[in-house]
Design a protein around this motif. Structure first.
Motif, mmCIF file in Angstrom:
data_model
loop_
_atom_site.group_PDB
_atom_site.id
_atom_site.type_symbol
_atom_site.label_atom_id
_atom_site.label_comp_id
_atom_site.label_asym_id
_atom_site.label_seq_id
_atom_site.Cartn_x
_atom_site.Cartn_y
_atom_site.Cartn_z
ATOM 1 N N THR A 77 0.872 -1.204 -0.084
ATOM 2 C CA THR A 77 -0.054 0.052 -0.051
ATOM 3 C C THR A 77 0.773 1.193 -0.035
ATOM 4 O O THR A 77 2.063 1.224 0.420
ATOM 5 C CB THR A 77 -0.944 -0.108 1.147
ATOM 6 O OG1 THR A 77 -0.152 -0.134 2.328
ATOM 7 C CG2 THR A 77 -1.998 -1.119 1.187
ATOM 8 N N ILE A 107 -1.010 -6.490 0.201
ATOM 9 C CA ILE A 107 -2.359 -7.063 -0.019
ATOM 10 C C ILE A 107 -2.242 -8.585 -0.871
ATOM 11 O O ILE A 107 -1.167 -8.482 -1.747
ATOM 12 C CB ILE A 107 -3.387 -6.196 -0.953
ATOM 13 C CG1 ILE A 107 -3.788 -5.067 0.065
ATOM 14 C CG2 ILE A 107 -4.611 -6.864 -1.282
ATOM 15 C CD1 ILE A 107 -4.495 -3.892 -0.528
ATOM 16 N N VAL A 117 -9.995 -7.167 3.060
ATOM 17 C CA VAL A 117 -10.244 -5.770 2.428
ATOM 18 C C VAL A 117 -11.078 -5.699 1.063
ATOM 19 O O VAL A 117 -11.426 -4.789 0.519
ATOM 20 C CB VAL A 117 -8.746 -5.285 1.859
ATOM 21 C CG1 VAL A 117 -7.960 -5.092 3.099
ATOM 22 C CG2 VAL A 117 -8.282 -6.301 0.886
ATOM 23 N N LEU A 126 -9.108 2.198 1.563
ATOM 24 C CA LEU A 126 -8.294 1.422 2.541
ATOM 25 C C LEU A 126 -7.967 2.100 3.809
ATOM 26 O O LEU A 126 -7.910 1.428 4.859
ATOM 27 C CB LEU A 126 -6.743 0.862 1.771
ATOM 28 C CG LEU A 126 -6.990 -0.146 0.558
ATOM 29 C CD1 LEU A 126 -5.637 -0.111 0.232
ATOM 30 C CD2 LEU A 126 -7.531 -1.406 1.409
ATOM 31 N N PHE A 168 -8.748 0.394 7.242
ATOM 32 C CA PHE A 168 -7.909 0.123 8.336
ATOM 33 C C PHE A 168 -8.300 0.809 9.587
ATOM 34 O O PHE A 168 -8.323 0.379 10.709
ATOM 35 C CB PHE A 168 -6.523 0.263 7.807
ATOM 36 C CG PHE A 168 -6.281 -0.642 6.865
ATOM 37 C CD1 PHE A 168 -6.556 -1.635 6.622
ATOM 38 C CD2 PHE A 168 -5.184 -0.132 5.723
ATOM 39 C CE1 PHE A 168 -6.179 -2.738 5.652
ATOM 40 C CE2 PHE A 168 -4.641 -1.006 4.788
ATOM 41 C CZ PHE A 168 -5.100 -2.414 4.544
ATOM 42 N N TYR A 189 -16.922 1.593 2.378
ATOM 43 C CA TYR A 189 -15.635 1.464 2.058
ATOM 44 C C TYR A 189 -15.489 1.291 0.412
ATOM 45 O O TYR A 189 -14.447 1.372 -0.205
ATOM 46 C CB TYR A 189 -14.918 0.452 2.875
ATOM 47 C CG TYR A 189 -15.039 0.569 4.288
ATOM 48 C CD1 TYR A 189 -14.534 1.467 5.180
ATOM 49 C CD2 TYR A 189 -15.985 -0.449 5.036
ATOM 50 C CE1 TYR A 189 -14.900 1.699 6.759
ATOM 51 C CE2 TYR A 189 -16.266 -0.297 6.409
ATOM 52 C CZ TYR A 189 -15.847 0.696 7.177
ATOM 53 O OH TYR A 189 -16.084 0.902 8.470
#
Length: 464
Positions: free
Chosen positions: A60, A67, A90, A137, A141, A155
């Protein structure tokens, strides 16, 4: 009572597959039994893990999470924190094809099936209903850590839905500007954009793959606007972008092995279509990956032996390849039907092609065996890395051409090859490995460091 039972079921089911769900750390450091390299396994149980392909970003944008694909929640993607080992789901609702991590923002992009298309449907089939989805993300998170998860729609955002007649699917890649994605389209759509007299390629090689036509299209992830990019008369695979140069695309003629002309590049407006590395019939080129603003790494295979035969009458010596007589399911590409290519009678090894000058240089080659198979490099021009058929990982210094066996013991029975990929700062390499697996197949996510002594070497920022 019925209503209560239904409500309980609705509350329970999403919790098992809810985006943001956390999983405990499995992180452990294991010393490579041969090289002594400390290997950091970010996952260490047999849960069906596999890394994103080396053509795409792995970390990321904040550098904290990787990921990957996993069976922990069937059909969903996971993220693992490199320092803590904590894992977070995710995606929710599934995904198909390639996972695309943004480099400039904490976003994830992917394609998912939007209807009940057959599970065995191929990317070239049409119509096909898919959506292109964005995941926030950073917000995910944060809420996951705080234990305040919200519905998936908070999200995940649907960027757009390509028209079903495009036959969209398979590989997808995110542009350097992070405002457009590129994806494959089906044969029917591709054919519309080819000249009537175009000769369509037939299947090539024993895997019966490579037939065309195929094409690429783009979607603006802010507006949903669709544009056709290019059509070609052969099967497209390994679609990737140059993460540093907007509008530059690299892809391949996919045959499952040796290709008549493997590597290709094109610009987002459809111009500039050309072979990236024009190859000869005797060359076996594979597994191209953009590694720097001007560079693409390729493997020129030297994995097949040569038989020499002396004529009784003339005394002349002739040569022919000596491939395996049966398909190799562990290391595909050994079948007889590929023809006489992939020997070391000509230069082979880890090649680096300059996108601007079109020059190609060989960074290194294993002294024997398969040669390097999946390749990658650090963006600063210092290192390149490759795996071979034994699942060993080799590091090469581009300035000195010194080669180091960095890690081995990842088991030839593993479900796949290591697929090494450099971190953005060039200090470590992500692989997938079966080293810890009791069944000798299940893979885990693993980080291999560049040796400290190598990191201390003083070089210019980019190899000359």
């Amino acid at each position: 009572m019925l209503l209560a039972a239904l409500s309980a079921a609705l509350l329970t089911a999403p919790a098992q597959a809810q985006i943001g769900r956390r999983f405990p750390s499995e992180r452990k450091v294991v010393k490579d039994p041969v090289t002594g390299t400390p290997l950091t396994f970010l996952t260490s149980t047999p849960a069906g893990d596999s890394k994103i392909y080396q053509t795409h970003t792995q970390w990321t944008s904040d550098g904290q999470w990787l990921i990957f694909r996993s069976g922990r929640v069937p059909g969903e993607a996971m993220a693992v924190n490199e320092k803590t080992g904590e894992m977070v789901q995710v995606t929710e609702g599934g995904y198909t094809g390639m996972l695309n991590i943004a480099r400039k923002s904490m976003k994830l992009y992917f394609m998912r099936n939007a209807d009940s298309a057959p599970k065995d449907a191929k990317p070239t089939d049409a119509p096909r209903n898919v959506q292109i989805v964005e995941v926030d993300l950073a917000r995910l998170f944060a809420d996951s850590k705080a234990g305040k998860l919200q519905p998936a729609a908070v999200y995940q955002r649907v960027c757009g839905t390509p028209p079903p007649e495009l036959g969209a699917g398979g590989d997808m890649a995110l542009d350097a500007n992070e405002d457009v994605v590129y994806f494959r389209v089906g044969k029917a759509e591709a054919a519309k954009h080819l000249a009537p007299d175009t000769k369509i390629a037939e299947s090539f090689g024993p895997r019966k793959m490579g037939a065309g036509p195929a094409g690429l299209a783009s979607m603006n992830i802010k507006t949903g606007a669709i544009k056709h990019v290019v059509s070609v008369p052969f099967q497209i695979g390994h679609v990737q972008t140059n993460p540093w140069v907007p509008g530059e695309i690299v892809f391949c003629w996919e045959t499952g092995g040796k290709s008549p002309q493997r590597t290709w590049t094109v610009l987002a407006d459809g111009s500039g279509l050309r072979p990236l590395y024009p190859e000869a019939d005797y060359e076996w080129v594979t597994h191209e990956a953009v590694i720097a603003p001007d560079e693409v790494a390729i493997a020129i295979m030297g994995h097949r032996k040569v038989n020499f035969t002396k004529s009784a009458g003339s005394g002349l010596v002739t040569a022919s390849t000596a491939p395996a007589t049966t398909p190799d399911q562990v290391n595909p590409g050994q079948e007889v039907g590929w023809g006489e290519a992939g020997t070391r009678e000509k230069p082979t090894g880890l090649g680096i092609v300059n996108l601007r000058t079109r020059e190609m240089t060989i960074a290194g080659q294993t002294p024997s065996g398969s040669g390097l198979w999946h390749v990658h490099g650090s963006a600063d021009g210092r290192w390149v890395v490759g795996d071979d058929f034994s699942r060993s990982v080799y590091l090469i210094d581009r300035h000195t051409h010194e080669m180091l066996l960095l890690s081995t013991g990842h088991k030839t029975t593993a479900a796949d090859h290591p697929h090494p990929t450099f971190s953005p700062d060039g200090t470590r390499i992500q692989i997938q490995s079966a080293m810890l697996s009791a069944d000798n197949r299940a893979m885990n996510i693993c980080i291999v460091p560049v040796p400290e002594a190598w990191l201390k070497r003083k070089y210019p920022e980019k190899a000359k």
